[in-house]
Design a protein around this motif. Sequence first.
Motif, short mmCIF file in Angstrom:
data_model
loop_
_atom_site.label_atom_id
_atom_site.label_comp_id
_atom_site.label_asym_id
_atom_site.label_seq_id
_atom_site.Cartn_x
_atom_site.Cartn_y
_atom_site.Cartn_z
N ARG A 260 -2.65 -12.61 -7.53
CA ARG A 260 -2.20 -11.21 -7.60
C ARG A 260 -3.36 -10.29 -7.96
O ARG A 260 -4.03 -10.50 -8.97
N PHE A 261 -3.56 -9.28 -7.12
CA PHE A 261 -4.65 -8.33 -7.36
C PHE A 261 -4.13 -6.89 -7.25
O PHE A 261 -3.21 -6.61 -6.48
N MET A 262 -4.75 -6.03 -8.02
CA MET A 262 -4.44 -4.60 -7.95
C MET A 262 -5.76 -3.84 -7.82
O MET A 262 -6.65 -3.99 -8.67
N ALA A 263 -5.91 -3.07 -6.73
CA ALA A 263 -7.13 -2.27 -6.54
C ALA A 263 -7.07 -1.13 -7.55
O ALA A 263 -6.11 -0.35 -7.56
N TRP A 264 -8.10 -1.06 -8.37
CA TRP A 264 -8.04 -0.13 -9.49
C TRP A 264 -9.44 0.38 -9.79
O TRP A 264 -10.36 -0.42 -10.01
N CYS A 265 -9.63 1.70 -9.75
CA CYS A 265 -10.98 2.27 -9.80
C CYS A 265 -11.45 2.60 -11.21
O CYS A 265 -12.20 3.54 -11.42
N ASP A 266 -10.98 1.86 -12.19
CA ASP A 266 -11.43 2.07 -13.56
C ASP A 266 -12.92 1.71 -13.66
O ASP A 266 -13.34 0.65 -13.21
N LEU B 45 -2.22 -4.99 -4.26
CA LEU B 45 -1.62 -3.67 -4.45
C LEU B 45 -2.69 -2.60 -4.27
O LEU B 45 -3.74 -2.66 -4.91
N ILE B 46 -2.40 -1.62 -3.41
CA ILE B 46 -3.31 -0.48 -3.24
C ILE B 46 -2.51 0.80 -3.45
O ILE B 46 -1.52 1.05 -2.76
N GLY B 47 -2.94 1.59 -4.43
CA GLY B 47 -2.18 2.76 -4.86
C GLY B 47 -2.45 3.99 -4.02
O GLY B 47 -3.28 3.98 -3.12
N ILE C 201 0.82 -1.21 0.00
CA ILE C 201 0.00 0.00 0.00
C ILE C 201 0.86 1.26 0.00
O ILE C 201 1.89 1.32 0.68
N ALA C 202 0.44 2.24 -0.80
CA ALA C 202 1.16 3.51 -0.85
C ALA C 202 0.84 4.31 0.41
O ALA C 202 -0.33 4.56 0.70
N PRO C 203 1.86 4.68 1.20
CA PRO C 203 1.58 5.40 2.45
C PRO C 203 0.92 6.76 2.19
O PRO C 203 1.25 7.43 1.21
N THR C 204 -0.04 7.10 3.03
CA THR C 204 -0.76 8.37 2.89
C THR C 204 0.09 9.52 3.45
O THR C 204 0.94 9.31 4.31
N LYS C 205 -0.19 10.72 2.96
CA LYS C 205 0.49 11.93 3.44
C LYS C 205 0.35 12.02 4.96
O LYS C 205 1.33 12.19 5.69
N ASN C 206 -0.87 11.86 5.43
CA ASN C 206 -1.14 11.88 6.87
C ASN C 206 -0.85 10.49 7.43
O ASN C 206 -1.63 9.55 7.24
N ILE C 207 0.29 10.37 8.13
CA ILE C 207 0.77 9.05 8.56
C ILE C 207 -0.16 8.39 9.59
O ILE C 207 -0.21 7.17 9.70
#
Lengths: 243, 243
Positions: A160-166, A186-188, A80-86
């Motif tokens: 394998r999965f990628m969360a993707w809001c298409d 994977l979460i972007g 997961i991509a870390p958020t700005k607000n930790i």
Amino acid sequence: MHYFYVLDISQPQITLSTEESEHCIRVMRHREGDIVRVTDGRGHLADFSVIEANPKKCILEIHKLIEENLPLRHRLHLAIAPTKNIDRMEWLVEKAVEIGVHHISFLLCDHSERSRVNMERMNRLAISALKQSQTSWLPIMQVLSFDEWLDNTSNMTADRFMAWCDDDNNRQLATEPFLHQDILLLIGPEGDFSPEEVAKARQLGYVEVKLGNRRLRTETAGLYGCLTVAMREITSPIPSTQE
Amino acid sequence: MHYFYVLDISQPQITLSTEESEHCIRVMRHREGDIVRVTDGRGHLADFSVIEANPKKCILEIHKLIEENLPLRHRLHLAIAPTKNIDRMEWLVEKAVEIGVHHISFLLCDHSERSRVNMERMNRLAISALKQSQTSWLPIMQVLSFDEWLDNTSNMTADRFMAWCDDDNNRQLATEPFLHQDILLLIGPEGDFSPEEVAKARQLGYVEVKLGNRRLRTETAGLYGCLTVAMREITSPIPSTQE
């Protein structure tokens, strides 16, 4: 029963870390002869008796082994991509430990809003969540780039999965079959994966899935992933293929 | 597109609240002629154009209606004992709005650790989560005693569940059939429900269920409930009975 964490409980006599000794003796006021429960965060649990109530270096002796807690049927590797607000990542770690997760990777993506994560603090948080929720599985955590993640996991036998809001994508993680013990998710970042990242992941067989029908924040998406995997062993009657 | 909240969007011309006007004009710097998206938190969405960019009293005119967002198939009425640390309830509200919940009642139980909840603050939080996640459903929230809850809901046609960590109990919310549109879920305080409360609920047909196989904190249990209900419409192929 009070709950403590050590790296290794395979010995008949163990010494708690300074932090855990402090917690056991000063905070919980345990004395010689008291029985406490200890886990190594790798599924092992045992009751130990305090034989030296030293607030800096508390020594325990094995009392009795508790039967091993089985891990979740599926091992979730959450990237997961870390958020700005930790804070949002910190609560994700706490909740993920409660619900169950095998591995958390903080992913540095093209659109990441944050490139540094204090892993020492994250590990302390994970341990306190482990003790709070009295589970015996501590996730392995690391920070790495999107490409490193792809390299490190390229030889794994896993779903394998990628969360993707298409919008054209109607596959849902909740209804995808899990064919392997290991599940990579994977979460972007808020800004989503870059087209290059999506292309690389597709090439490696990542399936694009939705996490429900609502737009979720990054950390909520992470928790959604943990719960989907955890619920699978309750809702799916037949165990899936295990390596 | 920026997202704002008003109580009523059924009129061709509407005025934003002081708080929303401030957000729209000062923070987002919208000017006359800009198009903004507005929801009433009851499933209605519409685009409006700014006709008076007043930072205290912003006036909007209907531009076009957006098709109504359907609510979740099942309406979750979550009744949960507020935690001592109110932050945990605040994030539950934020996450529950993201995932979808119809009603949140903060329940004063025999073993409750907290008897007061700042509902004004909770509502502000819910509205900001509504805007953040761009959903159009705002939960109804209230504080009431365990007995008031039972009285208020006694005539509802609904599925009734009580999260209960009795070891002999192997029923899981995730596998219980949902026969009605409305789902009532009781989640007790850390100290759990009192025997009297459990007896009363049983008498009214509440089914005791587990929320997975791990011990969850109160707020995590609440979120688990929201996700279980939200996932049902993805995982269960046939729509359930609707009143």
